[in-house]
Design an enzyme around this catalytic site. Structure first.
Site, mmCIF file in Angstrom:
data_model
loop_
_atom_site.group_PDB
_atom_site.id
_atom_site.type_symbol
_atom_site.label_atom_id
_atom_site.label_comp_id
_atom_site.label_asym_id
_atom_site.label_seq_id
_atom_site.Cartn_x
_atom_site.Cartn_y
_atom_site.Cartn_z
ATOM 1 N N ILE A 269 2.491 3.041 2.347
ATOM 2 C CA ILE A 269 3.793 3.051 3.038
ATOM 3 C C ILE A 269 4.739 2.024 2.416
ATOM 4 O O ILE A 269 5.919 2.306 2.202
ATOM 5 C CB ILE A 269 3.614 2.827 4.560
ATOM 6 C CG1 ILE A 269 2.798 3.981 5.158
ATOM 7 C CG2 ILE A 269 4.965 2.714 5.261
ATOM 8 C CD1 ILE A 269 2.387 3.797 6.608
ATOM 9 N N GLY B 246 0.842 -1.202 0.000
ATOM 10 C CA GLY B 246 0.000 0.000 0.000
ATOM 11 C C GLY B 246 0.875 1.249 0.000
ATOM 12 O O GLY B 246 2.015 1.224 -0.485
ATOM 13 N N HIS C 85 7.092 3.029 19.006
ATOM 14 C CA HIS C 85 5.967 3.384 18.114
ATOM 15 C C HIS C 85 6.025 4.873 17.763
ATOM 16 O O HIS C 85 5.141 5.650 18.127
ATOM 17 C CB HIS C 85 4.609 3.016 18.744
ATOM 18 C CG HIS C 85 3.494 3.106 17.720
ATOM 19 N ND1 HIS C 85 2.194 2.836 18.003
ATOM 20 C CD2 HIS C 85 3.501 3.485 16.405
ATOM 21 C CE1 HIS C 85 1.449 3.008 16.918
ATOM 22 N NE2 HIS C 85 2.231 3.409 15.926
ATOM 23 N N GLU D 20 0.961 -0.875 23.354
ATOM 24 C CA GLU D 20 1.705 0.386 23.208
ATOM 25 C C GLU D 20 2.781 0.435 24.293
ATOM 26 O O GLU D 20 2.538 0.013 25.424
ATOM 27 C CB GLU D 20 0.752 1.574 23.367
ATOM 28 C CG GLU D 20 -0.169 1.798 22.174
ATOM 29 C CD GLU D 20 0.581 2.038 20.860
ATOM 30 O OE1 GLU D 20 1.581 2.764 20.860
ATOM 31 O OE2 GLU D 20 0.163 1.472 19.831
HETATM 32 P P1 NAD Z 1 -2.555 1.005 3.003
HETATM 33 O O1 NAD Z 1 -3.981 0.693 3.245
HETATM 34 O O2 NAD Z 1 -2.209 2.019 1.979
HETATM 35 O O3 NAD Z 1 -1.787 -0.346 2.622
HETATM 36 C C1 NAD Z 1 -1.973 -1.566 3.271
HETATM 37 C C2 NAD Z 1 -1.720 -2.674 2.269
HETATM 38 O O4 NAD Z 1 -1.773 -3.911 2.957
HETATM 39 C C3 NAD Z 1 -2.767 -2.730 1.144
HETATM 40 O O5 NAD Z 1 -2.133 -2.794 -0.114
HETATM 41 C C4 NAD Z 1 -3.525 -4.014 1.449
HETATM 42 O O6 NAD Z 1 -4.029 -4.666 0.288
HETATM 43 C C5 NAD Z 1 -2.428 -4.832 2.117
HETATM 44 N N1 NAD Z 1 -2.950 -5.997 2.820
HETATM 45 C C6 NAD Z 1 -4.163 -6.181 3.386
HETATM 46 N N2 NAD Z 1 -4.285 -7.433 3.871
HETATM 47 C C7 NAD Z 1 -3.112 -8.051 3.599
HETATM 48 C C8 NAD Z 1 -2.623 -9.367 3.830
HETATM 49 N N3 NAD Z 1 -3.363 -10.300 4.449
HETATM 50 N N4 NAD Z 1 -1.383 -9.649 3.400
HETATM 51 C C9 NAD Z 1 -0.616 -8.722 2.777
HETATM 52 N N5 NAD Z 1 -1.035 -7.472 2.515
HETATM 53 C C10 NAD Z 1 -2.260 -7.137 2.923
HETATM 54 O O7 NAD Z 1 -1.955 1.407 4.426
HETATM 55 P P2 NAD Z 1 -0.602 2.208 4.717
HETATM 56 O O8 NAD Z 1 -0.906 3.665 4.808
HETATM 57 O O9 NAD Z 1 0.465 1.735 3.803
HETATM 58 O O10 NAD Z 1 -0.294 1.734 6.215
HETATM 59 C C11 NAD Z 1 -0.001 0.372 6.501
HETATM 60 C C12 NAD Z 1 -0.071 0.144 8.001
HETATM 61 O O11 NAD Z 1 1.021 0.822 8.636
HETATM 62 C C13 NAD Z 1 -1.306 0.767 8.676
HETATM 63 O O12 NAD Z 1 -2.411 -0.116 8.632
HETATM 64 C C14 NAD Z 1 -0.853 1.033 10.083
HETATM 65 O O13 NAD Z 1 -1.226 -0.034 10.914
HETATM 66 C C15 NAD Z 1 0.661 1.076 9.988
HETATM 67 N N6 NAD Z 1 1.213 2.394 10.340
HETATM 68 C C16 NAD Z 1 2.139 2.434 11.338
HETATM 69 C C17 NAD Z 1 2.705 3.651 11.685
HETATM 70 C C18 NAD Z 1 3.755 3.740 12.769
HETATM 71 O O14 NAD Z 1 3.942 4.802 13.359
HETATM 72 N N7 NAD Z 1 4.480 2.689 13.086
HETATM 73 C C19 NAD Z 1 2.331 4.830 11.025
HETATM 74 C C20 NAD Z 1 1.358 4.746 10.010
HETATM 75 C C21 NAD Z 1 0.817 3.513 9.669
#
Ligand code: NAD
Length: 317
Positions: free
Chosen positions: A156, A154, A284, A264
């Site tokens: 990130i 996705g 985090h 957390e």
């Molecule tokens: P996004 O929705 O753009 O991308 C997520 C991707 O994961 C999508 O392409 C989706 O199809 C895929 N996905 C769903 N189910 C899956 C599976 N079973 N196997 C493999 N891939 C699968 O989200 P994003 O903006 O890229 O963010 C990703 C995650 O990062 C968020 O859900 C959040 O939990 C986490 N995040 C963490 C921080 C941090 O501070 N550590 C910050 C922002 C986001």
């Protein structure tokens, strides 16, 4: 309308009020919040006459939602909305919007920072110098030429692809949906097992769902190269911490960089990763840059404007 912040957004009051001027200029009331609110009762009291609530990532329970009789919309300054009682919102017809994408750059860069810190021994080197040591006994590796396995391609995941491609990396990807933008970036889709087996660095970027829990487990981690590195800047439960700690302690993989946990931080003293070798732990914070926090205030306000205009964006409910 009354727009009430229910928790701080990590940006100074004057900056937030400057961004909220569009609401006050239009005759709406905007209530700033600079300090965390400690109890449910205080939250409910503060929310009770709000039409719109702005929250970040602290839980929003049905008690607070039901106490807010006028509540019509919640603008969440966070990507996930799993901390909001969506069932309670649905019953009351409350629109919920998130801050999708506010931390894409910040999290992508932190992921690469952890990769580089692992590859280049940044943390051990600091200790060596402080203890009067020298370079001897250490060697490090470049990011250039490494194969990066992106689990979840996705926003990130693709940002990490874009950044590591610039370092000269090959990109592999696993996702439940193959994404054209990822293909355009040069990501080669593989099975989950192939990604773990063929990558030098596996990096987790899927959301937390039943289907993503423990995607990195004893079996998949067991497929990794002995020189392999695992990075998790997504959600803690995507990785089986005990299986990762065992693989690190037994030298079955080389290193890990972890930003997220089953809970957390603070994490309990007995957490397996606190006692594992060759792991860099951050509390985090991947999303938590000054730039991304300002960006999210902008998104939170844009969500409210779009909803008021009858064209809601970033809709989660
Ligand atoms: P996004 O929705 O753009 O991308 C997520 C991707 O994961 C999508 O392409 C989706 O199809 C895929 N996905 C769903 N189910 C899956 C599976 N079973 N196997 C493999 N891939 C699968 O989200 P994003 O903006 O890229 O963010 C990703 C995650 O990062 C968020 O859900 C959040 O939990 C986490 N995040 C963490 C921080 C941090 O501070 N550590 C910050 C922002 C986001």
């Amino acid at each position: 309308m009354k727009i009430t912040m229910l928790e701080p957004l990590g940006v100074k009051e004057e900056k937030i009020m400057e961004m909220a001027k569009r609401f006050t200029d239009a005759g709406h009331e905007f209530v700033f919040c600079g300090e965390p609110i400690k109890t449910e009762e205080e939250k409910a009291e503060r929310a009770k006459d709000a039409d719109v609530l702005i929250i970040a990532n602290s839980p929003l329970t049905s008690n607070v939602i039901n106490a807010a009789e006028n509540l019509k919309m919640i603008s969440v300054g966070f990507t996930g909305v799993d901390h909001v009682d969506l069932e309670a919102c649905e019953k009351k017809g409350i629109r919920v919007c998130n801050a999708q994408g506010y931390a894409t750059d910040s999290t992508g860069e932190m992921t690469v920072a952890l990769m580089l810190a692992c590859l280049r021994n940044v943390v051990p080197y600091d200790k060596v110098v402080r203890e009067g040591g020298t370079m001897h006994g250490f060697q490090h590796n470049t990011l250039k030429g490494k194969t990066i396995g992106i689990v979840g391609t996705g926003a990130i995941g693709r940002k990490v692809g874009e950044l590591t491609k610039a370092f000269g990396c090959r990109l592999l990807g696993y996702d439940v949906v193959e994404n054209q933008a990822a293909l355009d970036l040069g990501i080669e889709y593989k099975t989950l097992e192939e990604v773990f087996a063929e990558s030098d660095i596996v990096t987790m970027h899927a959301p937390l769902l039943d289907s993503t829990r423990n995607l990195a487990n004893e079996k998949t981690i067991g497929l990794m190269k002995k020189t392999g590195i695992l990075i998790n800047c997504a959600r803690g439960p995507l990785v089986d911490s005990q299986a990762l700690a065992d693989a690190l302690n037994e030298g079955r993989i080389a290193k890990a960089g972890i930003d997220v946990y089953e809970m957390e931080p603070p994490i309990p003293a007995e957490h397996p990763l606190l006692n594992a070798k060759n792991v860099i732990l951050t509390p985090h914070v991947a999303f938590y840059s000054e730039e991304s926090l300002e960006h999210r205030v902008g998104i939170v306000c844009d969500n409210i404007t779009a909803w008021m205009d009858g064209n809601p964006i970033n809709v989660k409910l």
